[in-house]
Design a protein around this motif. Structure first.
Motif, PDB file in Angstrom:
ATOM      1  N   VAL A  20      -1.198  -3.667 -53.939  1.00 38.24           N
ATOM      2  CA  VAL A  20      -0.438  -2.743 -54.301  1.00 38.24           C
ATOM      3  C   VAL A  20       0.916  -3.393 -54.555  1.00 38.24           C
ATOM      4  CG1 VAL A  20      -1.690  -1.058 -52.903  1.00 38.24           C
ATOM      5  CG2 VAL A  20      -0.160  -2.464 -51.645  1.00 38.24           C
ATOM      6  N   THR A  55       3.207  -1.405 -56.984  1.00 36.87           N
ATOM      7  CA  THR A  55       3.919  -0.295 -56.335  1.00 36.87           C
ATOM      8  C   THR A  55       5.051  -0.586 -55.582  1.00 36.87           C
ATOM      9  OG1 THR A  55       1.728   0.999 -56.482  1.00 36.87           O
ATOM     10  CG2 THR A  55       3.426   1.798 -54.866  1.00 36.87           C
ATOM     11  N   GLN A  75       7.670  -1.502 -57.839  1.00 38.37           N
ATOM     12  CA  GLN A  75       8.571  -0.369 -58.267  1.00 38.37           C
ATOM     13  C   GLN A  75       9.573   0.299 -57.184  1.00 38.37           C
ATOM     14  OE1 GLN A  75       5.175   2.118 -59.473  1.00 38.37           O
ATOM     15  NE2 GLN A  75       4.617   0.788 -60.986  1.00 38.37           N
ATOM     16  N   ILE A  76       8.823   0.424 -56.109  1.00 32.11           N
ATOM     17  CA  ILE A  76       9.597   1.135 -54.955  1.00 32.11           C
ATOM     18  C   ILE A  76      10.970   0.099 -54.808  1.00 32.11           C
ATOM     19  CG2 ILE A  76       9.839   1.871 -52.608  1.00 32.11           C
ATOM     20  CD1 ILE A  76       6.871   2.321 -52.990  1.00 32.11           C
ATOM     21  N   ARG A 135       7.633   7.344 -53.388  1.00 29.61           N
ATOM     22  CA  ARG A 135       6.440   6.629 -53.883  1.00 29.61           C
ATOM     23  C   ARG A 135       5.825   6.132 -52.688  1.00 29.61           C
ATOM     24  NH1 ARG A 135       7.069   4.554 -59.013  1.00 29.61           N
ATOM     25  NH2 ARG A 135       8.073   5.980 -60.407  1.00 29.61           N
TER      26      ARG A 135
END
Length: 208
Positions: A156, A159, A162-163, A177
């Motif tokens: 992950v 992700t 991105q956060i 998110r």
């Protein structure tokens, strides 16, 4: 709603619970490919699993710390997770739970599982006034984790990145998110052994 000082919050289904670990690519990539931990993962070392996504982010610095560049979400069986918790000993002496230090020391030496409660973290990784569980597996517990409990291993890291980028820009979408973590129900016997609080929160996102 107030949160008990010690309470497990995790992403879970009727049969599985998700925990997090962070590793360098040479361990993470083969694990994702195999769907389980394989060499160069070392079974002889204690391995710590974390049900809290944001505590994992605090520990790995949003996947920026050396040796923790890949964040894995590991789905394991609830039966295995509860096997571990039912055989766990707190890593630090607690007079209310152990009675005396000698009794705690005996439990610690005999147990293949250690647990500790550390301050839970906000989206900005500030300490919150309640705690999050970490579970340390060794010996038999590591073998069971690797061979029997792991259902799926997902990378992950994208992700996480991105956060992290949304937070840097001050974007309010960062919180959306996050994985939604619910209170994990424990049998009274297991909760008492961990010094855990009651299950009185039906489900929540992390506080910011």
């Amino acid at each position: 709603m107030s949160v008990p000082e010690r309470q497990i919050r995790a992403r879970h289904s009727a049969t599985t619970v998700t925990v997090y670990q962070a590793y360098p690519p040479d361990i993470a990539v083969p694990a994702v490919a195999a769907g389980r931990f394989v060499a160069p993962f070392k079974r002889e070392r204690m391995t710590w699993i974390k049900p809290s996504f944001l505590w994992m982010m605090y520990r790995c610095g949003w996947a920026t710390k050396p040796g923790q560049e890949r964040v894995l979400a590991i789905e394991i069986t609830r039966a295995g997770f509860e096997w571990a918790l039912g055989r766990a000993c707190l890593s630090h002496y607690d007079r209310d739970l152990h009675g005396d230090r000698e009794n705690w020391s005996r439990q610690l030496r005999a147990s293949p599982v250690r647990v500790q409660w550390d301050p839970e973290r906000s989206l900005r990784l500030a300490a919150l006034p309640y705690r999050s569980l970490q579970v340390g597996l060794s010996g038999e517990a590591v073998d069971r984790y690797v061979d029997d409990w792991v259902v799926a291993v997902e990378d992950v890291t994208a992700t996480v990145g991105q956060i992290r980028d949304l937070l840097r820009r001050g974007d309010e979408q960062a919180a959306a998110r996050l994985p939604v973590e619910h209170v994990y129900p424990l049998a009274d016997r297991i909760a008492a052994g961990l010094g855990a609080g009651p299950v009185d929160d039906p489900g929540r996102r992390h506080r910011q």
